[in-house]
Design an enzyme around this catalytic site. Structure first.
Site, mmCIF file in Angstrom:
data_model
loop_
_atom_site.group_PDB
_atom_site.id
_atom_site.type_symbol
_atom_site.label_atom_id
_atom_site.label_comp_id
_atom_site.label_asym_id
_atom_site.label_seq_id
_atom_site.Cartn_x
_atom_site.Cartn_y
_atom_site.Cartn_z
ATOM 1 N N TYR A 120 -2.024 -0.696 10.738
ATOM 2 C CA TYR A 120 -2.287 -1.291 9.417
ATOM 3 C C TYR A 120 -1.114 -0.977 8.478
ATOM 4 O O TYR A 120 -0.534 -1.867 7.873
ATOM 5 C CB TYR A 120 -3.589 -0.740 8.827
ATOM 6 N N SER A 137 0.832 -1.212 0.000
ATOM 7 C CA SER A 137 0.000 0.000 0.000
ATOM 8 C C SER A 137 0.864 1.258 0.000
ATOM 9 O O SER A 137 1.953 1.271 0.569
ATOM 10 C CB SER A 137 -0.881 -0.003 1.256
ATOM 11 N N LYS A 196 2.116 -3.431 6.662
ATOM 12 C CA LYS A 196 2.543 -3.477 5.251
ATOM 13 C C LYS A 196 4.052 -3.250 5.156
ATOM 14 O O LYS A 196 4.767 -3.894 4.405
ATOM 15 C CB LYS A 196 1.797 -2.420 4.428
HETATM 16 C C1 WQD Z 1 -9.763 8.887 1.268
HETATM 17 C C2 WQD Z 1 -9.966 10.377 1.534
HETATM 18 C C3 WQD Z 1 -10.272 10.910 3.846
HETATM 19 C C4 WQD Z 1 -14.073 8.876 4.352
HETATM 20 C C5 WQD Z 1 -6.846 3.968 3.248
HETATM 21 C C6 WQD Z 1 -5.612 3.152 3.484
HETATM 22 C C7 WQD Z 1 -5.130 2.589 2.180
HETATM 23 C C8 WQD Z 1 -6.232 1.774 1.605
HETATM 24 C C9 WQD Z 1 -7.436 2.685 1.328
HETATM 25 C C10 WQD Z 1 -6.975 -0.444 2.116
HETATM 26 C C11 WQD Z 1 -9.209 10.863 2.763
HETATM 27 C C12 WQD Z 1 -11.522 11.234 3.039
HETATM 28 C C13 WQD Z 1 -12.891 9.367 3.835
HETATM 29 C C14 WQD Z 1 -15.119 9.772 4.699
HETATM 30 C C15 WQD Z 1 -13.765 11.595 3.967
HETATM 31 N N1 WQD Z 1 -6.562 0.742 2.511
HETATM 32 N N2 WQD Z 1 -12.757 10.704 3.644
HETATM 33 N N3 WQD Z 1 -14.922 11.106 4.489
HETATM 34 O O1 WQD Z 1 -7.408 6.755 4.144
HETATM 35 O O2 WQD Z 1 -6.671 7.451 1.780
HETATM 36 O O3 WQD Z 1 -6.510 5.068 2.457
HETATM 37 O O4 WQD Z 1 -7.837 3.229 2.598
HETATM 38 O O5 WQD Z 1 -7.114 -0.869 1.013
HETATM 39 O O6 WQD Z 1 -4.006 1.784 2.424
HETATM 40 O O7 WQD Z 1 -4.610 3.990 4.007
HETATM 41 O O8 WQD Z 1 -8.733 6.050 2.078
HETATM 42 O O9 WQD Z 1 -11.105 6.200 1.436
HETATM 43 O O10 WQD Z 1 -10.496 6.212 3.914
HETATM 44 O O11 WQD Z 1 -10.009 8.208 2.504
HETATM 45 O O12 WQD Z 1 -13.604 12.818 3.799
HETATM 46 O O13 WQD Z 1 -16.203 9.377 5.188
HETATM 47 O O14 WQD Z 1 -11.349 10.606 1.800
HETATM 48 O O15 WQD Z 1 -10.020 11.919 4.807
HETATM 49 O O16 WQD Z 1 -8.775 12.180 2.503
HETATM 50 P P1 WQD Z 1 -7.292 6.451 2.684
HETATM 51 P P2 WQD Z 1 -10.161 6.614 2.520
#
Ligand code: WQD
Length: 342
Positions: A155, A130, A159
């Site tokens: 998490y 990741s 990785k």
């Molecule tokens: C994306 C953006 C949030 C939810 C993580 C892991 C990565 C992978 C994907 C597993 C961010 C914003 C999110 C919400 C929001 N893991 N957001 N409101 O955190 O970039 O990555 O998940 O496969 O390894 O690190 O993904 O989709 O949670 O967030 O504003 O309800 O959306 O702050 O900027 P992230 P995410």
């Protein structure tokens, strides 16, 4: 002489990325075997894979974090040309609450699979890593040479440690080869809307929460912060269509099977090379689906980084792979999938 059909084991293969990868490999003529403990997926996914490809993969419900169960499985299942290891817990927030569950499951599963590869002389491994390993990069776009920074969550740390375990294991013998694919943000679903992301419970990730909000399952989407140092103040990520991501695994497998790898462990960024903010995601979703997203601006989420997107030149060149589907394709497919679920 008829070429031998290549056989791939996909651990975690009933999961979101795993199931899309199974479709790609079946369509490429591989025999696909799936091992999964169904802790974060449903066995009905196998029917979805069959509906798309006409083939229902051989399935084994096993807990790969258990050494004896895994060893017994491989005693009678070991003639794989390549293993793709997805099986792991993956919710960033949950890992902060339950670190030991994450370290035990994610690392023991990997070590048990590696042990079996050494025992049964299975040469080729593709590991699901990741972009989390980079933390908040100092320079963007982030390349494979960018420094791996202290993980912001257990998490992400699993990785990082996993990549080191693989590297050390490979250094201890000369026939194991591995490719570690560092995913950016996988989104969307297969065009058939027969398989897709199936978050159990309240989604952690942006796209499933967004589509569930539009479907009326969630009241409103919280945008986690609009005070970042970005053009519209919301955080930026590199969102890649899950089908493009699945295809990258096929290019990686072909590289290993044709011995084209340049060292026994290689790492590639699998993203689009394009960054988009949360607000751009919301606006693009509304444009492509003609649906309104009900959202509010909320505080930043603990542990989130501000911005990251991939430099994909190395993967484009060495894997001869490039993301081809657009952000609009991905968001529309996510909505089509959500409508099938609702
Ligand atoms: C994306 C953006 C949030 C939810 C993580 C892991 C990565 C992978 C994907 C597993 C961010 C914003 C999110 C919400 C929001 N893991 N957001 N409101 O955190 O970039 O990555 O998940 O496969 O390894 O690190 O993904 O989709 O949670 O967030 O504003 O309800 O959306 O702050 O900027 P992230 P995410």
């Amino acid at each position: 002489m008829q070429n031998k059909v290549r056989k791939v084991l996909i651990t975690g293969g009933t999961g979101y990325i795993g199931s899309h990868t199974a479709v790609v490999f079946i369509e490429a003529g591989y025999e696909v075997v799936i091992a999964d403990n169904l802790s974060n997926s449903k066995i009905e996914v196998l029917d979805g894979i069959k509906k798309i490809t006409g083939t229902k993969p051989e399935f084994h419900k096993i807990d790969l974090s258990d050494e004896n169960i895994t060893s017994d499985f491989f005693k009678t299942n070991n003639n794989f040309d390549v293993i793709i290891h997805f099986a792991a817990y993956k919710a960033v927030g949950e890992s902060v609450q339950k670190p030991l569950m994450y370290y035990k499951n994610n690392l023991n599963s990997l070590m048990n699979v590696l042990e079996a590869m050494l025992t049964h002389k299975i040469s080729n491994l593709i590991f699901s890593s990741s972009c989390t390993v980079y933390g908040q990069p100092d320079e963007l776009p982030v390349t494979e040479q960018s420094p791996v920074k202290k993980a912001l969550s257990p998490y992400g740390n699993t990785k990082q440690i996993a990549e080191e375990i693989i590297s050390d294991t490979l250094a201890s013998n000369n026939y194991l080869k591995a490719i570690s694919l560092r995913y950016f943000n996988p989104i969307g679903a297969h065009e058939s809307a027969v398989i897709g992301e199936l978050p159990l419970g309240v989604p952690n990730n942006l796209i499933p929460f967004l589509t569930q909000t539009v479907a009326g399952i969630r009241k409103e989407l919280s945008v986690f912060g609009n005070d970042y140092n970005t053009p519209d103040g919301t955080a930026i990520r590199d969102y890649i269509h899950v089908v493009d991501l699945a295809k990258a695994h096929l290019f990686a497998a072909e590289r290993l099977l044709k011995n084209k790898n340049k060292s026994n462990i290689e790492t590639f960024n699998i993203g689009t090379g394009q960054g988009n903010s949360v607000m751009e995601i919301i606006k693009t979703f509304e444009e492509v689906t003609a649906q309104k997203v009900n959202y509010k601006i909320a505080h930043r989420r603990e542990g989130d980084i501000e911005k990251v997107w991939a430099d994909t030149k190395y993967a484009n060149k060495e894997l001869a792979w490039k993301a081809e589907l657009s952000l609009s394709d991905a968001l529309l497919s996510a909505w089509n999938w959500q409508k099938r679920l609702s």
